[in-house]
Design a protein around this motif. Sequence first.
Motif, PDB file in Angstrom:
ATOM      1  N   GLN A 176      -1.271 -29.495 -23.544  1.00  0.00           N
ATOM      2  CA  GLN A 176      -1.129 -30.316 -24.750  1.00  0.00           C
ATOM      3  C   GLN A 176       0.349 -30.485 -25.121  1.00  0.00           C
ATOM      4  O   GLN A 176       0.817 -31.595 -25.359  1.00  0.00           O
ATOM      5  CB  GLN A 176      -1.869 -29.639 -25.915  1.00  0.00           C
ATOM      6  CG  GLN A 176      -1.814 -30.427 -27.211  1.00  0.00           C
ATOM      7  CD  GLN A 176      -2.589 -29.744 -28.342  1.00  0.00           C
ATOM      8  OE1 GLN A 176      -2.785 -28.532 -28.346  1.00  0.00           O
ATOM      9  NE2 GLN A 176      -3.031 -30.538 -29.295  1.00  0.00           N
TER      10      GLN A 176
ATOM     11  N   TYR B  79      -7.996 -30.306 -36.097  1.00  0.00           N
ATOM     12  CA  TYR B  79      -8.532 -31.524 -35.494  1.00  0.00           C
ATOM     13  C   TYR B  79      -9.740 -31.953 -36.311  1.00  0.00           C
ATOM     14  O   TYR B  79     -10.710 -31.199 -36.421  1.00  0.00           O
ATOM     15  CB  TYR B  79      -8.925 -31.229 -34.048  1.00  0.00           C
ATOM     16  CG  TYR B  79      -9.434 -32.435 -33.314  1.00  0.00           C
ATOM     17  CD1 TYR B  79      -8.552 -33.264 -32.608  1.00  0.00           C
ATOM     18  CD2 TYR B  79     -10.787 -32.755 -33.334  1.00  0.00           C
ATOM     19  CE1 TYR B  79      -9.015 -34.387 -31.934  1.00  0.00           C
ATOM     20  CE2 TYR B  79     -11.252 -33.885 -32.668  1.00  0.00           C
ATOM     21  CZ  TYR B  79     -10.368 -34.691 -31.973  1.00  0.00           C
ATOM     22  OH  TYR B  79     -10.837 -35.796 -31.318  1.00  0.00           O
TER      23      TYR B  79
ATOM     24  N   GLU C 165     -11.729 -28.593 -36.954  1.00  0.00           N
ATOM     25  CA  GLU C 165     -11.664 -27.533 -35.947  1.00  0.00           C
ATOM     26  C   GLU C 165     -10.278 -26.927 -36.083  1.00  0.00           C
ATOM     27  O   GLU C 165      -9.271 -27.647 -36.012  1.00  0.00           O
ATOM     28  CB  GLU C 165     -11.771 -28.112 -34.535  1.00  0.00           C
ATOM     29  CG  GLU C 165     -13.133 -28.579 -34.132  1.00  0.00           C
ATOM     30  CD  GLU C 165     -13.873 -27.557 -33.269  1.00  0.00           C
ATOM     31  OE1 GLU C 165     -13.429 -26.404 -33.154  1.00  0.00           O
ATOM     32  OE2 GLU C 165     -14.920 -27.940 -32.733  1.00  0.00           O
TER      33      GLU C 165
ATOM     34  N   TRP D  35      -7.562 -24.548 -34.413  1.00  0.00           N
ATOM     35  CA  TRP D  35      -7.213 -23.916 -33.137  1.00  0.00           C
ATOM     36  C   TRP D  35      -5.792 -23.403 -33.145  1.00  0.00           C
ATOM     37  O   TRP D  35      -4.954 -23.862 -33.916  1.00  0.00           O
ATOM     38  CB  TRP D  35      -7.176 -24.934 -32.004  1.00  0.00           C
ATOM     39  CG  TRP D  35      -8.415 -25.541 -31.652  1.00  0.00           C
ATOM     40  CD1 TRP D  35      -9.590 -24.949 -31.355  1.00  0.00           C
ATOM     41  CD2 TRP D  35      -8.622 -26.946 -31.506  1.00  0.00           C
ATOM     42  NE1 TRP D  35     -10.520 -25.907 -31.034  1.00  0.00           N
ATOM     43  CE2 TRP D  35      -9.948 -27.121 -31.111  1.00  0.00           C
ATOM     44  CE3 TRP D  35      -7.819 -28.061 -31.662  1.00  0.00           C
ATOM     45  CZ2 TRP D  35     -10.503 -28.380 -30.876  1.00  0.00           C
ATOM     46  CZ3 TRP D  35      -8.353 -29.298 -31.428  1.00  0.00           C
ATOM     47  CH2 TRP D  35      -9.683 -29.451 -31.041  1.00  0.00           C
ATOM     48  N   LYS D  36      -5.527 -22.612 -32.130  1.00  0.00           N
ATOM     49  CA  LYS D  36      -4.143 -22.214 -31.825  1.00  0.00           C
ATOM     50  C   LYS D  36      -3.422 -21.628 -33.033  1.00  0.00           C
ATOM     51  O   LYS D  36      -2.234 -21.870 -33.229  1.00  0.00           O
ATOM     52  CB  LYS D  36      -3.357 -23.407 -31.257  1.00  0.00           C
ATOM     53  CG  LYS D  36      -3.858 -23.859 -29.891  1.00  0.00           C
ATOM     54  CD  LYS D  36      -2.845 -24.771 -29.203  1.00  0.00           C
ATOM     55  CE  LYS D  36      -3.345 -25.189 -27.816  1.00  0.00           C
ATOM     56  NZ  LYS D  36      -2.388 -26.040 -27.093  1.00  0.00           N
TER      57      LYS D  36
ATOM     58  N   TYR E 109     -16.863 -19.081 -35.911  1.00  0.00           N
ATOM     59  CA  TYR E 109     -16.690 -18.582 -37.266  1.00  0.00           C
ATOM     60  C   TYR E 109     -16.355 -19.786 -38.127  1.00  0.00           C
ATOM     61  O   TYR E 109     -15.591 -20.650 -37.701  1.00  0.00           O
ATOM     62  CB  TYR E 109     -15.560 -17.542 -37.335  1.00  0.00           C
ATOM     63  CG  TYR E 109     -16.056 -16.139 -37.062  1.00  0.00           C
ATOM     64  CD1 TYR E 109     -16.531 -15.795 -35.810  1.00  0.00           C
ATOM     65  CD2 TYR E 109     -16.067 -15.168 -38.068  1.00  0.00           C
ATOM     66  CE1 TYR E 109     -17.012 -14.515 -35.567  1.00  0.00           C
ATOM     67  CE2 TYR E 109     -16.545 -13.889 -37.826  1.00  0.00           C
ATOM     68  CZ  TYR E 109     -17.016 -13.573 -36.577  1.00  0.00           C
ATOM     69  OH  TYR E 109     -17.498 -12.312 -36.332  1.00  0.00           O
TER      70      TYR E 109
END
Lengths: 160, 160
Positions: free
Chosen positions: B29, B66, B84, B86-87, B147
């Motif tokens: 990415q 996202y 979402e 992430w990271k 989660y």
Amino acid sequence: MVDIQEVKRLRINFKTLEEFENFREYGLQELSMKEDLQGNIIDNDSESPFYGVYYGDKLVGRMSLYKVDAKYDRYFEPPQEYFELWKLEVLEPYKGRGFGKQLVDYAKSLGLPLKTNARQRSDTFWERMGFEPLTYDTDRDRGENPYVWFPQGVKEQKPE
Amino acid sequence: MVDIQEVKRLRINFKTLEEFENFREYGLQELSMKEDLQGNIIDNDSESPFYGVYYGDKLVGRMSLYKVDAKYDRYFEPPQEYFELWKLEVLEPYKGRGFGKQLVDYAKSLGLPLKTNARQRSDTFWERMGFEPLTYDTDRDRGENPYVWFPQGVKEQKPE
């Protein structure tokens, strides 16, 4: 001298689930298997998506393979059935002895393309395993790091 | 005395991308963003899905958000737009000082439900952040550890 054994498909039973607790990637999936076993929702020794390698009688490495239907394939050309490879993990004291490669070689031997998400700078490991990075596609990959292994005759599917 | 700053949406430029190299979850990415910037496919200072916290002028934590369309929502009831997450990552020397919480609090402040994949035994962290594990659903979760954080009036969507 402890013999290194073949990769085995793991059956779900209390012994396997106890061994799973040694792995870092232990979570809701494993807890749910345990509950299903305790509640007799699944039988002892049911099939699982996990494959493992033992050193003596200790489970030292595992991975999960999830078969994806050709109609959902967004990675390979021609579109086809493939395996998502997850949760590849070798216990810390057993790293560097080829157990990871043994698991990946087993996955390749099944003959389908393989796709994984190469996390936390594991790119060089996956490249040594013969995997290649795909061209990043924002909508499809959403932060993932898709690395794939192509069997002969299979190539990368170009994003639409 | 270095001031702790607000969470910021990160703009894509060479400085940000250089700072991203300090994070473990650096991959296709980020490389793809760099290529797009080098090739003038995206402008300097384009919007990104990343949010970050700085300590002085150093980026010490980041996360990616996202937005997922309501029609793909398989987690929340009523089905709705959600993020979402992430990271989420704080650089090692800066851990334990609340930067992770600052990022997560920011994500919550946007008012949509949040979903993450709690990896590598991070459950206790997510629970401290007010997240809850979902009931594991093999087909939906495929090895993930979902989660979620529910805003008021939102609850878990039951698997079909």
